[in-house]
Design a protein around this motif. Structure first.
Motif, PDB file in Angstrom:
ATOM      1  N   LEU A  10       0.500  -1.000  -0.082  1.00  0.00           N
ATOM      2  CA  LEU A  10      -0.348   0.146  -0.319  1.00  0.00           C
ATOM      3  C   LEU A  10       1.110   1.039  -0.041  1.00  0.00           C
ATOM      4  O   LEU A  10       0.959   2.195  -0.590  1.00  0.00           O
ATOM      5  CB  LEU A  10      -1.134   0.523   1.693  1.00  0.00           C
ATOM      6  N   MET A  11       1.836   1.272   0.776  1.00  0.00           N
ATOM      7  CA  MET A  11       2.564   2.226   0.605  1.00  0.00           C
ATOM      8  C   MET A  11       3.346   2.716  -0.660  1.00  0.00           C
ATOM      9  O   MET A  11       3.894   3.594  -0.658  1.00  0.00           O
ATOM     10  CB  MET A  11       3.710   2.426   1.700  1.00  0.00           C
ATOM     11  N   ARG A  12       3.769   1.798  -1.812  1.00  0.00           N
ATOM     12  CA  ARG A  12       4.228   1.633  -2.639  1.00  0.00           C
ATOM     13  C   ARG A  12       2.998   2.287  -3.237  1.00  0.00           C
ATOM     14  O   ARG A  12       3.677   3.393  -4.578  1.00  0.00           O
ATOM     15  CB  ARG A  12       4.790   0.492  -3.004  1.00  0.00           C
ATOM     16  N   SER A  13       2.357   2.020  -3.348  1.00  0.00           N
ATOM     17  CA  SER A  13       0.798   2.585  -4.059  1.00  0.00           C
ATOM     18  C   SER A  13       0.727   4.069  -3.563  1.00  0.00           C
ATOM     19  O   SER A  13       0.353   5.286  -3.963  1.00  0.00           O
ATOM     20  CB  SER A  13      -0.706   1.721  -3.902  1.00  0.00           C
ATOM     21  N   VAL A  14       0.787   4.523  -2.355  1.00  0.00           N
ATOM     22  CA  VAL A  14       1.150   5.810  -1.802  1.00  0.00           C
ATOM     23  C   VAL A  14       2.142   6.595  -2.342  1.00  0.00           C
ATOM     24  O   VAL A  14       1.653   7.945  -2.943  1.00  0.00           O
ATOM     25  CB  VAL A  14       0.723   5.850  -0.387  1.00  0.00           C
ATOM     26  N   TYR A  15       3.212   6.325  -2.896  1.00  0.00           N
ATOM     27  CA  TYR A  15       4.167   7.235  -3.286  1.00  0.00           C
ATOM     28  C   TYR A  15       3.462   7.237  -4.631  1.00  0.00           C
ATOM     29  O   TYR A  15       3.670   8.287  -5.497  1.00  0.00           O
ATOM     30  CB  TYR A  15       5.220   5.906  -3.344  1.00  0.00           C
ATOM     31  N   ALA A  16       3.075   6.137  -5.868  1.00  0.00           N
ATOM     32  CA  ALA A  16       3.660   6.281  -6.513  1.00  0.00           C
ATOM     33  C   ALA A  16       1.764   7.528  -6.954  1.00  0.00           C
ATOM     34  O   ALA A  16       1.532   8.147  -8.079  1.00  0.00           O
ATOM     35  CB  ALA A  16       2.872   5.080  -7.696  1.00  0.00           C
ATOM     36  N   SER A  17       0.469   7.741  -6.477  1.00  0.00           N
ATOM     37  CA  SER A  17      -0.428   8.522  -6.049  1.00  0.00           C
ATOM     38  C   SER A  17       0.071   9.260  -6.148  1.00  0.00           C
ATOM     39  O   SER A  17      -0.235  10.921  -6.236  1.00  0.00           O
ATOM     40  CB  SER A  17      -0.998   7.896  -4.326  1.00  0.00           C
ATOM     41  N   ARG A  18       1.417  10.202  -5.676  1.00  0.00           N
ATOM     42  CA  ARG A  18       1.845  11.116  -5.226  1.00  0.00           C
ATOM     43  C   ARG A  18       1.384  12.660  -4.879  1.00  0.00           C
ATOM     44  O   ARG A  18       1.728  13.566  -4.165  1.00  0.00           O
ATOM     45  CB  ARG A  18       2.404  12.355  -6.523  1.00  0.00           C
ATOM     46  N   THR A  19       0.371  11.407  -3.712  1.00  0.00           N
ATOM     47  CA  THR A  19      -0.244  12.645  -2.208  1.00  0.00           C
ATOM     48  C   THR A  19       0.682  12.454  -1.474  1.00  0.00           C
ATOM     49  O   THR A  19       1.681  11.634  -1.361  1.00  0.00           O
ATOM     50  CB  THR A  19      -1.181  11.883  -1.814  1.00  0.00           C
ATOM     51  N   PRO A  20       1.099  13.572  -1.060  1.00  0.00           N
ATOM     52  CA  PRO A  20       2.265  14.338   0.210  1.00  0.00           C
ATOM     53  C   PRO A  20       1.775  12.638   1.295  1.00  0.00           C
ATOM     54  O   PRO A  20       0.149  13.432   1.015  1.00  0.00           O
ATOM     55  CB  PRO A  20       1.251  15.789   0.720  1.00  0.00           C
ATOM     56  N   SER A  21       2.596  12.904   1.807  1.00  0.00           N
ATOM     57  CA  SER A  21       2.397  11.656   2.969  1.00  0.00           C
ATOM     58  C   SER A  21       3.243  11.910   4.106  1.00  0.00           C
ATOM     59  O   SER A  21       4.543  12.499   3.931  1.00  0.00           O
ATOM     60  CB  SER A  21       2.320   9.926   2.363  1.00  0.00           C
ATOM     61  N   PHE A  22       2.752  11.386   4.974  1.00  0.00           N
ATOM     62  CA  PHE A  22       3.706  11.588   6.802  1.00  0.00           C
ATOM     63  C   PHE A  22       3.114  10.629   7.331  1.00  0.00           C
ATOM     64  O   PHE A  22       2.381   9.749   7.276  1.00  0.00           O
ATOM     65  CB  PHE A  22       2.648  12.520   7.107  1.00  0.00           C
ATOM     66  N   GLY A  23       4.128   9.860   8.483  1.00  0.00           N
ATOM     67  CA  GLY A  23       3.935   9.112   9.066  1.00  0.00           C
ATOM     68  C   GLY A  23       4.914   8.834  10.096  1.00  0.00           C
ATOM     69  O   GLY A  23       6.456   9.716  10.357  1.00  0.00           O
ATOM     70  N   SER A  24       4.301   7.901  11.507  1.00  0.00           N
ATOM     71  CA  SER A  24       4.886   8.340  12.656  1.00  0.00           C
ATOM     72  C   SER A  24       5.309   7.082  12.962  1.00  0.00           C
ATOM     73  O   SER A  24       5.222   5.641  13.318  1.00  0.00           O
ATOM     74  CB  SER A  24       4.307   8.566  14.089  1.00  0.00           C
ATOM     75  N   CYS A  25       6.841   6.435  13.250  1.00  0.00           N
ATOM     76  CA  CYS A  25       8.177   5.421  13.723  1.00  0.00           C
ATOM     77  C   CYS A  25       7.032   3.964  12.757  1.00  0.00           C
ATOM     78  O   CYS A  25       8.013   4.320  11.936  1.00  0.00           O
ATOM     79  CB  CYS A  25       6.604   5.194  15.404  1.00  0.00           C
ATOM     80  N   TRP A  26       6.317   3.390  13.034  1.00  0.00           N
ATOM     81  CA  TRP A  26       6.600   2.050  12.002  1.00  0.00           C
ATOM     82  C   TRP A  26       6.073   2.824  11.206  1.00  0.00           C
ATOM     83  O   TRP A  26       6.039   2.389   9.966  1.00  0.00           O
ATOM     84  CB  TRP A  26       5.011   1.545  12.299  1.00  0.00           C
ATOM     85  N   GLY A  27       4.925   4.146  10.504  1.00  0.00           N
ATOM     86  CA  GLY A  27       4.644   4.633   9.447  1.00  0.00           C
ATOM     87  C   GLY A  27       6.151   4.832   8.885  1.00  0.00           C
ATOM     88  O   GLY A  27       6.233   4.738   7.920  1.00  0.00           O
ATOM     89  N   LEU A  28       7.232   5.503   9.346  1.00  0.00           N
ATOM     90  CA  LEU A  28       8.766   5.570   8.996  1.00  0.00           C
ATOM     91  C   LEU A  28       9.040   4.622   8.696  1.00  0.00           C
ATOM     92  O   LEU A  28       9.740   4.386   7.196  1.00  0.00           O
ATOM     93  CB  LEU A  28       9.183   6.078   9.428  1.00  0.00           C
ATOM     94  N   GLN A  29       8.972   3.497   9.048  1.00  0.00           N
ATOM     95  CA  GLN A  29       9.588   2.251   8.650  1.00  0.00           C
ATOM     96  C   GLN A  29       8.781   1.804   7.537  1.00  0.00           C
ATOM     97  O   GLN A  29      10.241   0.878   6.809  1.00  0.00           O
ATOM     98  CB  GLN A  29       9.103   1.292   9.993  1.00  0.00           C
ATOM     99  N   VAL A  30       7.800   1.416   7.081  1.00  0.00           N
ATOM    100  CA  VAL A  30       7.126   1.228   6.487  1.00  0.00           C
ATOM    101  C   VAL A  30       7.176   1.472   5.242  1.00  0.00           C
ATOM    102  O   VAL A  30       8.278   1.458   4.257  1.00  0.00           O
ATOM    103  CB  VAL A  30       5.782   1.261   6.105  1.00  0.00           C
ATOM    104  N   ALA A  31       7.380   3.605   5.376  1.00  0.00           N
ATOM    105  CA  ALA A  31       8.076   3.973   4.131  1.00  0.00           C
ATOM    106  C   ALA A  31       9.446   3.802   4.022  1.00  0.00           C
ATOM    107  O   ALA A  31       9.332   3.263   2.412  1.00  0.00           O
ATOM    108  CB  ALA A  31       8.072   5.499   4.388  1.00  0.00           C
TER     109      ALA A  31
END
Length: 287
Positions: free
Chosen positions: A90-111
């Motif tokens: 899903l995170m790879r799809s978020v990158y491909a969408s080019r929508t601004p994204s932000f994450g905390s802790c696990w979010g940084l690790q997934v990204a």
């Protein structure tokens, strides 16, 4: 016009329910509440990719959001179970969408992992309660994610895993003695993610609830000498949440306004909205 956000919860159903039973909100609901405190006209949808068979947005669905936020999680990304792999995809799809994204802790690790980085257990042990003496790197000192942060600051934190290898297109923005990657910008497939290893979304009240469920960990890993000491520490955090001007307690625990004041504690979230979400909403013709 309202800002549309997608909050992606990193936890499994059981962990979400346990947090809600203790705090009254799931982590994603709590994160959405913080976003709406920062900007009253934010509208949030929630997604639960850890759940098998969950209905997740496709590429066009992700592009329809003005901002995407990833929460923390109790999972360890190197376990690579199906409920983790779905989140990486899903995170790879978020990158491909080019929508601004932000994450905390696990979010940084997934990204980081989605972009080709690596995450491992920290050999120095767990960072819990607060990440101390966070220091912007040379790049971080002028980066808009950390705008307003001083040369050294603390932030709520609880994690054992850290980003050990950054992706090729990553800029480390903040660091401390426990983790070399405390904040970063990561770019992949034309999309850009901003993230932190700590939790600017946690109030001291929510942090106290999380720690209250982990008193055995606090004692077992040497953060507190016994259960009574752990309970006392948690009680102090609860008091500071209700009474942030209690100088005796803030002095005792070495906490300043970067932690005690919501507008400072949530600085990275506010900067993400101001410097990424609003400008890109306008650039995409959504203003």
């Amino acid at each position: 016009m309202a800002l549309r956000f997608l909050v992606i919860e990193g936890n499994t159903l059981g962990a979400r329910q346990a947090h809600k039973a203790a705090y009254g909100l799931m982590p994603s609901e709590s994160y959405a509440d913080v976003l709406q405190q920062v900007e009253t006209d934010i509208v949030c949808d929630l997604a639960f990719p850890a759940d098998e068979g969950t209905n997740l947005p496709d590429a066009s669905g992700l592009e329809s959001y003005d901002g995407i936020v990833l929460t923390g999680s109790h999972l360890n990304i190197y376990d690579a179970t199906p409920n983790i792999l779905r989140q990486i995809d899903l995170m790879r799809s978020v990158y491909a969408s080019r929508t601004p994204s932000f994450g905390s802790c696990w979010g940084l690790q997934v990204a980081a992992v989605a972009a080709g980085g690596d995450v491992r257990k920290n050999p120095l042990g767990r960072e819990i309660g607060f990440a101390r003496r966070l220091t912007p790197t040379e790049a971080g000192r002028t980066h808009p994610l950390l705008s307003g942060r001083p040369a050294s600051y603390d932030a709520p934190a609880i994690h054992l895993d850290i980003v050990t290898t950054t992706p090729g297109e990553a800029i480390v923005l903040s660091t401390n003695a426990v983790s070399q990657v405390q904040a970063a910008e990561i770019t992949m497939s034309g999309g850009t993610f901003w993230g932190v290893q700590y939790h600017p979304e946690f109030s001291l009240g929510e942090l106290a609830v999380i720690l209250a469920r982990r008193t055995e960990m606090l004692v077992g890993e040497g953060f507190c000498r016994n259960a009574e000491e752990a309970v006392s520490y948690i009680g102090d955090l609860q008091t500071l949440h209700a009474q942030p001007t209690r100088f005796d307690l803030s002095w005792r625990h070495g906490l300043d306004e970067e932690v005690l004041l919501p507008e400072r504690r949530t600085r990275e979230i506010r900067n993400f909205i101001e410097h990424r979400v609003k400008p890109e909403k306008s650039a995409r013709g959504r203003a």
